[in-house]
Design an enzyme around this catalytic site. Sequence first.
Site, PDB file in Angstrom:
ATOM      1  N   ASP A 440       0.825  -1.203   0.000  1.00  0.00           N
ATOM      2  CA  ASP A 440       0.000   0.000   0.000  1.00  0.00           C
ATOM      3  C   ASP A 440       0.867   1.264   0.000  1.00  0.00           C
ATOM      4  O   ASP A 440       2.082   1.205   0.243  1.00  0.00           O
ATOM      5  CB  ASP A 440      -0.877  -0.042   1.260  1.00  0.00           C
ATOM      6  CG  ASP A 440      -2.242   0.581   1.061  1.00  0.00           C
ATOM      7  OD1 ASP A 440      -2.362   1.451   0.192  1.00  0.00           O
ATOM      8  OD2 ASP A 440      -3.170   0.208   1.814  1.00  0.00           O
ATOM      9  N   ASP A 504     -10.480   1.727  -3.641  1.00  0.00           N
ATOM     10  CA  ASP A 504     -11.002   1.362  -2.322  1.00  0.00           C
ATOM     11  C   ASP A 504     -12.520   1.330  -2.338  1.00  0.00           C
ATOM     12  O   ASP A 504     -13.149   0.923  -1.365  1.00  0.00           O
ATOM     13  CB  ASP A 504     -10.543   2.382  -1.270  1.00  0.00           C
ATOM     14  CG  ASP A 504      -9.226   1.969  -0.646  1.00  0.00           C
ATOM     15  OD1 ASP A 504      -8.696   0.911  -1.027  1.00  0.00           O
ATOM     16  OD2 ASP A 504      -8.722   2.715   0.213  1.00  0.00           O
TER      17      ASP A 504
END
Length: 703
Positions: A440, A504
Amino acid sequence: MIHLQSKTASVIFDTKDQQLSIVYWGAGLGDLAVTEDLSLAATTSVANGNFDTPLVAGVLREHSRGFLGHPTISGHRNGRAWSTKFDLVDHTIAADTLIAELEDKHAQLKLQLTYHLNEYGILRIAAAITNDGSDEYSLNEFNYWLPLPDRATQVMDFTGRWAHERQPQRRDIPYGLSVREGREGRSGFDFTIVELAMGRNTNFQSGEVWGLSMAWSGNSLHLVEKSPNGDISIGAGELLLPGEVVLSAGERHEVPPAVANFSDLGIDGLSHNYYSWIRSRKIHPTNIRPRPVTLNMWEAVYFDHNEAAIREMVDVAAEIGIERVVLDDGWFHARRDDRKGLGDWVIDPAVWPNGLAPLIEYINGKGIEFGLWFEGEMVNPDSDLYRAHPEWILHEGDRIPPFWRHQQVLDLTHPGAFEHVLGQVDAVLSANNIAYIKWDHNRPLVDAGHLGQAAVHNQTLAIYRLFDELKARHPKLEIESCSSGGARIDLGMIEHADRFWTSDNNDALERQTIQRWTGIAIPPEMLGTHIGPTHGHQTGRTTELSFRALNAFFGHAGIEWNITEANAHERKNLAAWISLYKAKRGLLHSGKAIRVEHPDPNAFVYGVVAQDKSEAIFAYAQHTMNASAFPAAAIFPGLDPDSLYRVKAHTEIGKPHYFHVANTPWVEKAEGIVMSGKALATLGVKPPMVAPLNGILISLTRI
Ligand code: DGJ
């Protein structure tokens, strides 16, 4: 004249007067088209109120030659050598590659330009600039430029933000310079992925389209310029911060490459070229193995790591056919929320007293592989790493950049910081059976300096190096590039990572647009597409499982939902969806993407057709209420017109919420109906009337 050509594209260069220029970039012209007279054909008249001789911009677009638009190169030696005039001194052509050597004796610079046109019509451009002087040369800007024909009247690019990536914007090309800047220090949410130019009538299936992208995961520029003379050109480069590239005497700087693409078969034709090239690479994930169906536990557990609950989820995962389970954020030192722990990549005994090995063994015991989350480029001030090395963050002077998710960016250009991350991540990977890491990157780079100099360029190279080193040490490791969702998806990262976390936002309706446009350049097998929870965590929207499943089918599919909450009926549908996906992933991940120009703006029709046209799979997705009472026919282009196909609706993955008294009969026929490829591309089928946020999956198999 130099002619690079593939089956579908040509690039023609002229070398007249020691100047390298591009006369043409577009559809393949064949050998006969290239005569010496081409340069005469392309030469303009001498206009009133203009230079006394016709001027050629050349690939360098230099002011010194009378070019008045945006230049290719800009830089200086403490105020001198501010204007360049490069001469072509040598060139070689081999294996569809032109390597041109240019020199400016006055500015004391050497430039090497490489143009490689591959068999799929993809033109890769690279540049290296060498300081041939004895003092420092500061490079401000270097952009790659390609000419566009007058009929390329529109431009299309993509914008976005968190949970809303890759939103298209199409408009007429105005006079002057249009610029898209990426300053996030990663390719970014707002990164265009590809800048497209096209005619007004170009659509998914037809028309000419030209695309240019920086193949780079740092700052970028994408430009289109139309001069008052009428010339149109498209450009791309790395956006350099002041002083970011200063070349000492003799130093050579490699400019990050750009990738250009042309198709006269519409936007889908362009995607076909990208996919063919990307899939031809040895490291492409589907050339190694089929894409495993994934369960990511982030939205199921967030930071609440409870081994018993996770094992329960793993049991359901095994029951429905999941092949990879991923433990997301929260497993490492002190990481009980998002305020602490980044930087300390050691398993936290507070939540995992026996380490991760027993869980991994449990998962592996069920024939499932294990994946783990990292965010190695980041650091929380509340971490052992930061306490030991507060200086290891990217910063300028004695300022601390504004916090974002309570974190700072670790300065990977610092050898100590690089070794720290590499060492800790490597140790976790060496001690545990980890097949995949989700990497990430949850904040942009701001004020990103290293010892007083802007460092985005070097930080980008450092993350490439880190990924490559992890893969060298763990040859079977797969890496997913995630950046708060889709903020680091680009044609540079495809050489270092195997999968992208597309967004997301797991809301299936929002994902329709995000996936459609990210898929312009990136093939579906590299894009994570997960079935989210019944009530979307980002939007709060309630969506039928059948629609979430339909949406997640077209990508590297997975689930991101606490499946212990799924009832027996939902588990049955999930198992059917996974088994159909396993049967069709070979097709989904090798075929040609088709996005149908559907007359109802409230629905998407799209699919994948096998390269040999033997089969296809399509989705009809009703986003909002049908425009008419009866939905417009869904047509399926791209099949063999002279073959017969069995057309079958796949309601076993879950029935949509219908919106009618009686269904269209073809959907109800278990064995499907038979139609020719030609009839499917023209007459099509009447979709069932489904409520908004519903749809249907349709397979077509040649008989
Ligand atoms: C942002 C990612 O995009 C999510 O999928 C998740 O991994 C969180 N970060 C974890 O902090």
